[in-house]
Design an enzyme around this catalytic site. Structure first.
Site, mmCIF file in Angstrom:
data_model
loop_
_atom_site.group_PDB
_atom_site.id
_atom_site.type_symbol
_atom_site.label_atom_id
_atom_site.label_comp_id
_atom_site.label_asym_id
_atom_site.label_seq_id
_atom_site.Cartn_x
_atom_site.Cartn_y
_atom_site.Cartn_z
ATOM 1 N N ASP A 335 -14.979 80.064 53.182
ATOM 2 C CA ASP A 335 -14.269 79.763 51.935
ATOM 3 C C ASP A 335 -13.161 78.741 52.174
ATOM 4 O O ASP A 335 -12.699 78.550 53.293
ATOM 5 C CB ASP A 335 -13.661 81.042 51.340
ATOM 6 C CG ASP A 335 -12.653 81.691 52.262
ATOM 7 O OD1 ASP A 335 -12.935 81.801 53.473
ATOM 8 O OD2 ASP A 335 -11.570 82.097 51.804
ATOM 9 N N GLU A 336 -12.753 78.114 51.098
ATOM 10 C CA GLU A 336 -11.557 77.275 51.031
ATOM 11 C C GLU A 336 -11.484 76.212 52.129
ATOM 12 O O GLU A 336 -10.457 76.066 52.797
ATOM 13 C CB GLU A 336 -10.293 78.146 51.041
ATOM 14 C CG GLU A 336 -10.161 79.006 49.790
ATOM 15 C CD GLU A 336 -8.820 79.713 49.700
ATOM 16 O OE1 GLU A 336 -8.239 79.723 48.614
ATOM 17 O OE2 GLU A 336 -8.360 80.269 50.730
ATOM 18 N N ILE A 337 -12.554 75.438 52.304
ATOM 19 C CA ILE A 337 -12.489 74.304 53.209
ATOM 20 C C ILE A 337 -11.518 73.280 52.619
ATOM 21 O O ILE A 337 -11.671 72.855 51.470
ATOM 22 C CB ILE A 337 -13.873 73.660 53.395
ATOM 23 C CG1 ILE A 337 -14.902 74.700 53.867
ATOM 24 C CG2 ILE A 337 -13.781 72.491 54.374
ATOM 25 C CD1 ILE A 337 -14.609 75.318 55.204
#
Length: 580
Positions: A335-337
């Site tokens: 998640d959340e690159i």
């Protein structure tokens, strides 16, 4: 996937409406109640019988059922629960209840994803001295033991609800709590207490978000420096022996432990041991001026997919973690690159300058790590970002729905719809409903939002996912909202989540309970009454009583109403419909 293996081979074909129907067969105003409410609970003539001082439980010998039986027998004989409102139930002159006889069809079935948790329970009203639990597996028998324990109350004498018949099974096969132990540390005893409370509420998955950018508390035997340098301290890490204790405790309570090693983002703590494989490590998270933030919050760092050493380390972490956790699921995060973080690295800058994309880098990482996980006979869970992110994502063709489960947290039912439409099984953790940390403001210091003139609209108080998610908000959320019956079959369940920016063991119980209890009931038997109406008004009194009983059992659940409301059922309800 709901109700998998719970009646017979025909069950997966039964539609959601069937489960709603059976959950609606429950009468509502019994003097003694069970939480979560069983799918079928019949008590035609409420009475009670005495519990014999020589009460015993007969059961098949089993590595995990046997300690559960011993635990419940001790609880039943010593709890002495006194309902807040004394039940108006006559005590029969029948023979005291001396035996609880448990029979299990399949004692070999392991605690696994989709295991049969159904059971039936009956207590006598005809003078018999025996009650009965029948279950397909030992895990269903454990659920039956919890139900039976809640039918017992009083002290000198101890009483049991007489003439009760229960047939029970969950609507959803995955019912969990996610806890983040990276941002703040939780001791082993705290995690055991969480599992104990989950079992009371018939929740079956402890999703353990072990690592993140802030700390790496898991001692990985082949990579000891990750925890040695990345944990907050020597007394703030989990050894393989600690993990084994937690996993075994979970098995004794019918709770699976699902490990999450979040990567390639949220890996700043890895840089303490391996700075060469982490981009933007230990950089200020949001530089002044127009420079974009390097992370969603303080705590920067992402694995660099271009460095061969990255895969040497990640494969060691994957192998050792899977060796410690026997569950068939492994959570890989994804998640959340953060684009700006990767773009700080010169080698990545060259790729982008040559018309490469950051999404290609993420695909490179997934292509190098996913096969490793699958080779170890695990199904992978990823956060939805891996295919739904607006900025950095992989082509869904790389992630076969056969091998990958998606966990959704953004955009409510809309993202759930997108994922099931693509054929993925889905775990719902919508931040709008299931994030338990929301509503406590921002943890960032020097925040000028809190230095505004009086009268300024405070909005959500600085909490990105505010407001606070009340138990009624959680209880009323339908995780298959807007889906067809066929699409709904791909929703395997849900998890409430406690991210720990502003939580640790001192507040864990009150942040999670009894709000997680609200989700537990909706995922077990639904949130509607026999007419199809939401039953949150009726659930209020039951949840008050259940919270009171959890506290007596050592769980620091927060109150949902003043005690006066509990003693005067219905008097604290409103009869005025909400208007916006």
């Amino acid at each position: 996937m709901r109700g998998e293996k719970t009646f017979s081979s025909f069950l997966p074909l039964i539609s959601l409406s069937f489960f709603i129907f059976i959950s609606q067969s429950i009468a509502t105003n019994y003097p003694i109640n069970v939480w979560p409410k069983p799918t079928t609970f019949n008590w035609p003539n409420p009475k009670s019988i005495l519990l014999s001082l020589n009460f015993t439980i007969s059961h098949p010998d089993h590595r995990y059922l046997t300690p559960a039986v011993n635990r419940y027998r001790q609880l039943i004989l010593s709890e002495h629960h006194r309902p807040i409102i004394t039940p108006a139930i006559n005590l029969t002159s029948s023979t005291p209840l001396q035996y609880l006889i448990i029979s299990v069809s399949d004692v070999t079935s392991p605690l696994s994803h989709g295991v049969n948790e159904s059971y039936s329970l009956s207590t006598p009203s005809d003078g018999s001295s025996s009650a009965y639990i029948t279950a397909a597996t030992v895990w269903g028998a454990m659920r039956g033991l919890e139900t039976f324990s809640q039918l017992v109350y009083g002290k000198n004498p101890i009483r049991v609800s007489a003439g009760v018949y229960v047939h029970d099974l969950p609507i959803f096969i995955h019912r969990g709590v996610m806890l983040d132990t990276s941002r703040n540390f939780y001791g082993v005893d705290d995690l055991l207490r969480l599992i104990k409370a989950m079992s009371m509420n018939k929740l079956n998955v402890f999703h353990w978000h072990i690592t993140d950018s802030h700390s790496f508390p898991l001692l990985v035997p082949s990579e000891p420096e990750l925890a040695g340098k990345g944990a907050y301290g020597n007394d703030m890490m989990y050894s393989p022996a600690d993990v084994q204790k937690i996993v075994e405790f979970g098995l004794e309570h019918g709770v699976r432990v699902l490990p999450e090693i979040d990567m390639p983002a949220h890996t700043g703590s890895w840089a303490e041991a391996y700075p060469e494989i982490i981009t933007c490590a230990n950089m200020f998270w949001w530089p002044a001026g127009n420079t974009p933030a390097l992370a969603a919050e303080p705590g920067t760092g992402q694995l660099n997919p271009l460095i061969p050493k990255t895969y040497e380390v990640t494969k060691n972490v994957i192998h050792d973690t899977i060796a410690m956790f026997p569950d068939s699921l492994f959570h890989g995060g994804a998640d959340e690159i953060n684009s700006a973080c990767w773009n700080t690295d010169p080698s990545i800058q060259k790729v982008v300058a040559s018309n490469g994309t950051l999404s290609q880098l993420l695909e490179m990482f997934i292509n190098n790590t996913l096969p490793e996980i699958l080779s170890l006979n695990r199904t992978v869970v990823y956060w939805e970002d891996v295919i739904l992110s607006a900025n950095v994502k992989v082509n869904p063709s790389l992630l076969s729905p056969e091998n990958v489960i998606m966990q959704t947290w953004n955009n409510g039912p809309n993202n759930t719809k997108q994922l099931v439409t693509s054929g993925y099984r889905v775990i719902v953790s919508s931040a709008d409903y299931y994030y338990l940390d929301c509503g406590h403001g921002s943890f960032v210091g020097n925040d000028s939002r809190y230095d505004q003139p009086p009268g300024t609209d405070q909005g959500n108080g600085g909490s990105w996912c505010g407001p606070f998610k009340t138990w009624e908000t959680i209880y009323n959320y339908d995780i298959t909202y807007g889906l067809t019956d066929k699409e709904a079959q791909l929703v395997i369940g849900g998890e409430v989540a406690l991210w720990s920016e502003q939580a640790d063991a001192t507040v864990m119980d009150s942040r999670i309970w009894p709000r997680a209890s609200a989700m537990a009931e909706t995922l077990w038997s639904g949130n509607r009454d026999e007419t199809g109406m939401k039953r949150y008004a009726e659930a209020t009194d039951r949840l008050n009583e259940w919270r009171y009983r959890m506290v007596a059992r050592g769980i620091g659940a927060e109150p949902i109403q003043p005690l006066w409301c509990v003693k005067n059922p219905g008097m604290c309800n409103t009869v005025h419909p909400f208007t916006s």
